[in-house]
Design a protein around this motif. Structure first.
Motif, PDB file in Angstrom:
ATOM      1  N   PRO A 159       5.832  -2.753   6.925  1.00  0.00           N
ATOM      2  CA  PRO A 159       4.856  -2.381   5.896  1.00  0.00           C
ATOM      3  C   PRO A 159       3.450  -2.494   6.476  1.00  0.00           C
ATOM      4  O   PRO A 159       3.119  -3.467   7.150  1.00  0.00           O
ATOM      5  N   GLU A 214       8.641  -4.746  -0.546  1.00  0.00           N
ATOM      6  CA  GLU A 214       9.036  -4.288   0.785  1.00  0.00           C
ATOM      7  C   GLU A 214      10.206  -5.074   1.349  1.00  0.00           C
ATOM      8  O   GLU A 214      10.662  -4.789   2.466  1.00  0.00           O
ATOM      9  N   ARG A 237       4.068   0.711  -3.879  1.00  0.00           N
ATOM     10  CA  ARG A 237       3.613   1.263  -2.601  1.00  0.00           C
ATOM     11  C   ARG A 237       2.294   2.006  -2.740  1.00  0.00           C
ATOM     12  O   ARG A 237       1.630   2.287  -1.753  1.00  0.00           O
ATOM     13  N   ARG A 260       2.217   1.375   3.139  1.00  0.00           N
ATOM     14  CA  ARG A 260       3.228   2.310   3.632  1.00  0.00           C
ATOM     15  C   ARG A 260       4.163   1.550   4.563  1.00  0.00           C
ATOM     16  O   ARG A 260       3.825   0.485   5.074  1.00  0.00           O
TER      17      ARG A 260
END
Length: 820
Positions: free
Chosen positions: A161, A269, A294, A192
């Motif tokens: 991440p 994540e 996200r 992301r």
């Protein structure tokens, strides 16, 4: 006294002496001959040429550092004071995008302008060793450093991440954030999952913490780095998850609160999020939550700059409490930090503020298991609703065989019991993340790696460095996980160095902080073409003796440079582990009481003042604003006071004069020499200048009575004391007193220690820098006593006009300046 000479023209004087210094290369040093004992490496942070010019903050920092360096030169040190340009990176590229110019041509233009500004400041730069990070002769060695770290296992590429800036269109390191926003453009960042390059700074976490005990840094800077690294001693606890046939490991520093766990929380994540929710009624809700998370910045409160809304969703799965066997719901929440500890939070809302806020938002139970010492172990009914968590030490409640124990002993006992039962283990964890250096941008050094389908990731041979950044007409970030270089076939398509088969170049460039993580090593060896640095010069001239720096870089540049230096030291490439044994941070410069910012329209352009009043007056005013490490307030009224001081010094030295009878008590001169030197050493330039101003007033009063020898000593000593602060003016006045060129190559004046002792002194009292009274006072008068004495003066009170002073600058036994 005779007819006065023409007034002081700073513009003419400064231009003439700068040309002379440049022609004589006065401030260059021979790096081949400087001895270890004589050298002094005086470093300032080099600027980003990412705007139209230097701002006044640069002038503030550099003026103070240069004054200190000039003083050291007069003490006999061989001062090496280089300067260069941090010309690669997101700052310069964003500016290029803003003005619509290619960063290559823009950088050449802005560097030329910055160089001109830096020279006009009159600082004693060693221009022979100028460097720019966007020069292939420099970034060849940035790539070389990367390859050395890669071969040592400290540069790795992995999927993780990452923080994404939707405005700059690139990933960012956590250190490049201000709260949950990009430190450069202020856009709110998102997250992301991407494959990126990291430098394994976490491998040096312990050394970076422990090494702070070895350096002479402000305690604030040490504390910031320790907190950023976040070393914590604690225990990992395994919570079985029967539905998955495994367990979730948590990390806690408060094992004494184990029996108060009412939930577990994992970040969106976490690799097991899908498995936790799969097949449960919560699967769809978890999927939506993860997708929405996200789009938000997944930063903890301590990184995000304050509290924020707690969000979460039940995963649909429960774990088992390892000590009680009770069911513990597993939640997915964005208040959990991915990558910190085990990435699983052991939720103890009764004794942790973040857990408390999350439990309150989600309606989760609270179980109090630690009572404050004053409550005692018998307060067993405090398990109901509370107004806030209790986070301190205390006595354990409802904790099985550990009930009644104090928190400290209980932590060790519970950790030992968990280890005996195979349910946990003692561990050390860190808040520090590995340093993410991949940037999907154009303006930076290409990462020297080739990707081959047969051989995998292959380093570019050192003999083929630098991997040149190609010229491309379109350098705008793509907004994807690919940099603009990915579209340049002639750059991407290459041959594998290992098997000679077809391969692809890495198209990410490295973070600008990689460039600056080693630049101080390059300065002394900037003329060396076949190595990043000369081992012999490096051993003599480094580490840096004094680093004048900004507080905003403590957990960025300073931390990165310490890591890279320690890694290079372990590889046998440099003979020291700490790059900056002595570091000082400058304070904040304000304008009329407010922080300078473009939105307020109160940013000071130093060029305008240099053109109008000269660099020396600007330098002295910036140093007179307040203690250099604390900052001060910039005002035109204060600048006018400095101009008057320069004019007084000029008239004092240049006006015609006839010798007097002599016999003037010159102990004032000795005391001023001692005071100015002491205050420069402490970076208290404001009080040093205040003492110098008072000396000039005294000399004007006593000048007519002085003999020729007395006046020669007073005038020359005054000019020598002025030289570090106003280098051009001092050079001109030194010449006019008949001194040998250059004043900056003269020794610092000596003083008679016996002259420092006296029973009574005259305390000069100023209001806003203007003399309002002179009061007799005992030698050694404290600041508080001097303030009481001044406020008792009718003259002082008349000029205060009933306003209490908001600050007082005290030069012991000499001067008190009340600021209103």
């Amino acid at each position: 006294m005779g007819e006065e000479e023409a007034g002081y023209d700073p513009i003419e004087v400064e231009a003439r002496w700068r040309a002379r210094w440049r022609a004589d290369r006065l401030f260059e040093v021979d790096v081949e001959r400087i001895g270890t004992d004589a050298k002094l490496y005086n470093l300032v942070e080099f600027p980003y040429p990412s705007a139209e010019g230097l701002h006044v903050g640069h002038a503030y920092t550099y003026s103070g550092a240069d004054t200190w360096g000039r003083w050291q030169r007069m003490l006999g040190r061989a001062v090496f004071q280089p300067i260069g340009f941090d010309s690669f990176g997101i700052h310069t590229e964003n500016y290029a995008l803003k003005v619509g110019e290619h960063p290559r041509t823009l950088t050449a233009r802005t560097i030329a302008h910055y160089r001109e500004q830096l020279e006009r400041l009159g600082a004693a730069w060693a221009w022979d060793h100028e460097l720019a990070t966007s020069d292939p002769a420099y970034y060849r060695w940035t790539q070389w450093v990367f390859l050395r770290l890669y071969r040592a296992g400290l540069a790795v590429r992995r999927e993780a991440p990452v923080v994404w800036c939707p405005s700059c269109l690139t990933v960012l390191a956590h250190e490049q954030l201000e709260g949950d926003r990009c430190e450069r453009c202020s856009a709110r960042v998102t997250t992301r999952v991407a494959r990126q390059w990291f430098l394994r700074i976490t491998a040096y976490a312990d050394e970076l913490v422990d090494g702070l005990d070895e350096v002479d840094w402000p305690e604030l800077a040490k504390r910031q780095q320790r907190e950023w690294i976040g070393r914590s001693e604690g225990v990992e606890v395994d919570f079985p998850v029967p539905r998955l046939g495994g367990e979730l490991a948590t990390f806690t520093t408060r094992a004494d609160t184990l029996f108060g766990v009412t939930f577990l929380a994992v970040p969106p994540e976490h690799p097991q999020v899908e498995a936790l929710a799969a097949g449960t009624p919560q699967e769809a809700a978890v999927s939506v939550f993860v997708r929405e998370a996200r789009e938000r910045a997944a930063l903890p409160p301590e990184r995000a700059g304050g509290p924020r809304e707690r969000r979460g969703v039940f995963s649909g799965t429960v774990a088992r409490h390892p000590a009680t066997g009770a069911e513990v719901p597993v939640w997915v929440s964005d208040y959990v930090v991915a990558g910190y500890g085990t990435s699983v939070v052991m939720g103890v809302p009764a004794h942790d503020e973040r857990d408390w806020e999350f439990a309150a938002a989600m309606g989760l139970p609270v179980a109090s298991v630690v009572a404050a010492p004053e409550d005692g172990a018998g307060s067993g009914d405090r398990n109901g609703p509370r107004s806030a968590p209790y986070t301190g030490e205390g006595v354990l409640l409802r904790s099985g065989p550990f009930s009644g124990m104090a928190s400290g002993p209980a932590r060790g006992a519970i950790a030992g019991w968990l280890e005996e039962q195979g349910l946990g283990r003692r561990a050390t964890r860190y808040r520090l993340h590995d340093w993410l250096i991949s940037r999907q941008r154009y303006w930076g050094p290409p990462i020297p790696i080739v990707h081959c389908d047969a051989c995998g990731t292959v380093p570019v041979p050192e003999a083929e460095l630098p991997v040149l950044l190609p010229d491309v007409p379109e350098f705008r970030p793509t907004g994807s996980e690919r940099s603009p270089l990915a579209a340049v076939r002639s750059f991407v398509e290459t041959t594998c160095p290992a098997c000679s088969g077809p391969a692809r170049r890495e198209t990410d460039v490295s973070d600008t902080f990689v460039d600056s993580a080693w630049y101080f090593l390059r300065y002394p060896s900037s003329d060396v073409a076949d190595a990043p640095w000369s081992p012999e010069r490096t051993a003599r001239l480094l580490p840096v003796d004094m680093y004048a720096a900004g507080p905003e870089h403590v957990v960025r540049h300073h931390l990165y440079a310490r890591f890279v230096t320690r890694a290079l030291h372990d590889l046998g490439l440099v003979p020291f582990a700490e790059p900056f044994p002595r570091l000082r941070l400058h304070g904040l410069l304000r304008k009329d009481g407010a922080k300078m910012s473009k939105s307020r329209g109160n940013v000071v352009d130093p060029d305008a003042y240099v053109r109008r009043v000269g660099a020396d007056n600007l330098r002295m005013y910036l140093q007179f604003c307040g203690p250099w490490e604390e900052g001060g307030d910039f005002s035109d009224e204060g600048m006018a006071g400095i101009e008057r001081f320069s004019a007084r010094v000029w008239r004092l030295v240049t006006n015609p004069w006839e010798p007097g009878p002599g016999g003037v008590d010159l102990r004032v001169l000795d005391r001023t020499v001692a005071a100015v030197g002491r205050d420069i050493e402490r970076l208290k330039f404001n009080t040093a200048l205040a003492a110098l101003m008072e000396l000039v007033r005294w000399a004007r009063r006593q000048r007519a009575a002085m003999s020729g020898a007395e006046w020669e000593r007073v005038s020359r000593t005054t000019v020598l004391l002025l030289a570090p602060f106003a280098p051009h003016l001092a050079e001109e006045l030194w010449m006019r007193t008949g001194g040998a060129y250059s004043v900056h190559q003269q020794p610092w004046p000596t003083h008679d220690p016996a002259a420092l002792a006296e029973e009574e002194i005259t305390l000069v009292v100023q209001v806003n820098g203007r003399r309002r009274d002179a009061l007799p006072a005992p030698a050694g008068t404290s600041r508080e006593a001097a303030l009481r004495l001044a406020l008792a003066s009718e003259n002082v009170q008349r000029h205060l006009r009933g306003r209490p002073p908001r600050d007082a600058v005290y030069v012991p036994d000499r001067l008190l300046n009340l600021v209103v």
